[in-house]
Design an enzyme around this catalytic site. Structure first.
Site, short mmCIF file in Angstrom:
data_model
loop_
_atom_site.label_atom_id
_atom_site.label_comp_id
_atom_site.label_asym_id
_atom_site.label_seq_id
_atom_site.Cartn_x
_atom_site.Cartn_y
_atom_site.Cartn_z
N MET A 17 0.84 -1.21 0.00
CA MET A 17 0.00 0.00 0.00
C MET A 17 0.87 1.25 0.00
O MET A 17 0.52 2.26 -0.61
CB MET A 17 -0.93 -0.02 1.22
CG MET A 17 -2.03 -1.04 1.14
SD MET A 17 -3.18 -0.73 -0.20
CE MET A 17 -4.07 0.69 0.43
N ASN A 129 -11.52 1.13 4.97
CA ASN A 129 -11.57 0.87 3.51
C ASN A 129 -11.51 2.20 2.77
O ASN A 129 -12.40 3.03 2.90
CB ASN A 129 -12.85 0.10 3.15
CG ASN A 129 -12.73 -0.54 1.78
OD1 ASN A 129 -12.10 0.01 0.87
ND2 ASN A 129 -13.32 -1.70 1.62
N HIS A 157 -11.99 -12.66 -0.85
CA HIS A 157 -10.67 -12.04 -0.67
C HIS A 157 -9.58 -13.06 -1.02
O HIS A 157 -9.83 -14.26 -1.06
CB HIS A 157 -10.48 -11.57 0.78
CG HIS A 157 -11.18 -10.27 1.07
ND1 HIS A 157 -12.53 -10.19 1.35
CD2 HIS A 157 -10.72 -8.98 1.10
CE1 HIS A 157 -12.86 -8.93 1.55
NE2 HIS A 157 -11.79 -8.17 1.39
N LYS A 161 -5.66 -13.59 3.65
CA LYS A 161 -6.42 -12.81 4.65
C LYS A 161 -6.70 -13.66 5.87
O LYS A 161 -7.11 -14.81 5.76
CB LYS A 161 -7.73 -12.31 4.02
CG LYS A 161 -8.49 -11.35 4.91
CD LYS A 161 -9.59 -10.65 4.14
CE LYS A 161 -10.41 -9.75 5.04
NZ LYS A 161 -9.61 -8.68 5.67
#
Ligand code: NAP
Length: 268
Positions: A17, A129, A157, A161
């Site tokens: 990210m 989110n 997902h 996860k």
């Protein structure tokens, strides 16, 4: 340092990210990337992370020093639950607005950071989110439940996860529960031949978690009525999907005081 741009430090900059955030900040004309923080940085070529030479961007493992040296406005955190809390404390202490995507904090911690942000006269954002489409999916599902109270959720997902159902599924169920009385769904005498076939139960709504390689983050909310069904579906196909929300968060936190929990609270 460029006048009037919002100065952003990204923490966890070499993570999945973090890398997307670095790109998104570099590509936005109102934002200026001034610092990249990670646990270790020596193995990362600066040019690999930025796509060009450092050009004044500080690379460090020392968050407080970097926030001070860069005179940062905003700290974006995509690290780990264990790290994120100390990072938020440091940022607020130095008057830097936290924009946080890492999850794992308690309501009490959020309330405390909200008060600290207000005391410092700064904004902050924690968003479980950042995908704007996912926020809209939840909002539309909440609206639909008023008219179609029979509902089930299937969320899908990647298979790394750890938690099920996803935080987004839980949030969707909570929002729908505001519009719909708790009730049993399906046949009153239904039986599971294979345990768990009907999924988890939240106030009578069923939730099913699929975990497979190939998925990123997906959810469909299925409503059933007389002679009709309505399916509301959102797909995060890659991590770029979270970036418009992150960029919006960096800009919005400059405009209010206190810590907001959930990107939906920043949408008109
Ligand atoms: P990741 O690829 O593992 O990246 C995390 C980065 O943080 C790594 O580079 C890691 O370094 C670094 N880090 C760990 N401890 C640190 C410390 N003490 N100081 C500075 N940096 C540190 O994980 P990711 O997939 O990017 O996800 C990050 C977080 O965002 C997760 O909690 C995930 O659930 C969350 N997430 C949120 C959203 C959202 O929309 N809110 C979307 C996707 C993911 P090392 O590798 O060296 O340990």
């Amino acid at each position: 340092m460029t006048a009037n741009k919002i100065r952003v430090v990204v923490v966890g900059a070499k993570g999945r990210m973090g890398r997307e955030t670095v790109k998104a900040v570099l590509n936005d004309p109102e934002l200026e990337l001034v610092g990249c923080i990670d646990r270790t940085l020596q193995d990362v070529a600066v040019s690999a992370l930025l796509g060009h030479e450092a050009n004044g961007v500080k690379f460090s493992t020392d968050l407080s020093k970097t926030l001070l040296e860069t005179n940062a406005d905003v700290m974006v955190d995509f690290t780990t639950p264990a790290t994120m809390k100390g990072n938020i404390d440091k940022a607020i202490e130095l008057g830097v607005r936290p924009v946080v995507g890492t999850t794992g904090m308690t309501p009490e911690e959020i309330a405390n950071w909200n008060q600290l942000c207000k005391d410092r006269g700064i904004g902050g954002l924690i968003a479980p989110n950042f995908a704007i489409g996912a926020i809209l999916m939840m909002r539309f599902a909440q609206q639909a439940a008023r008219y179609l109270p029979h509902v089930e959720i299937i969320e899908m997902h990647h298979d790394q996860k750890l938690d099920a159902p996803s935080g987004t599924a839980i949030k969707t169920l909570e929002l729908i529960a505001l519009e719909r009385e708790a009730m049993q769904q399906g046949h009153p005498d239904e039986q599971e031949t294979i345990a768990g076939s009907r999924g988890g139960d939240y106030e009578g709504m069923r939730v099913h978690s699929v975990r497979l390689p190939g998925y990123v983050a997906h959810q469909q909310v299925i409503f059933g009525g007389l002679g009709q069904t309505l399916t509301i579906r959102h797909d995060s196909i890659n991590r770029e999907s979270f970036m418009p929300g992150v960029v919006m968060g960096c800009k919005q936190v400059m405009k209010y005081e206190g810590l907001v929990y959930g990107l939906e609270n920043l949408l008109d």
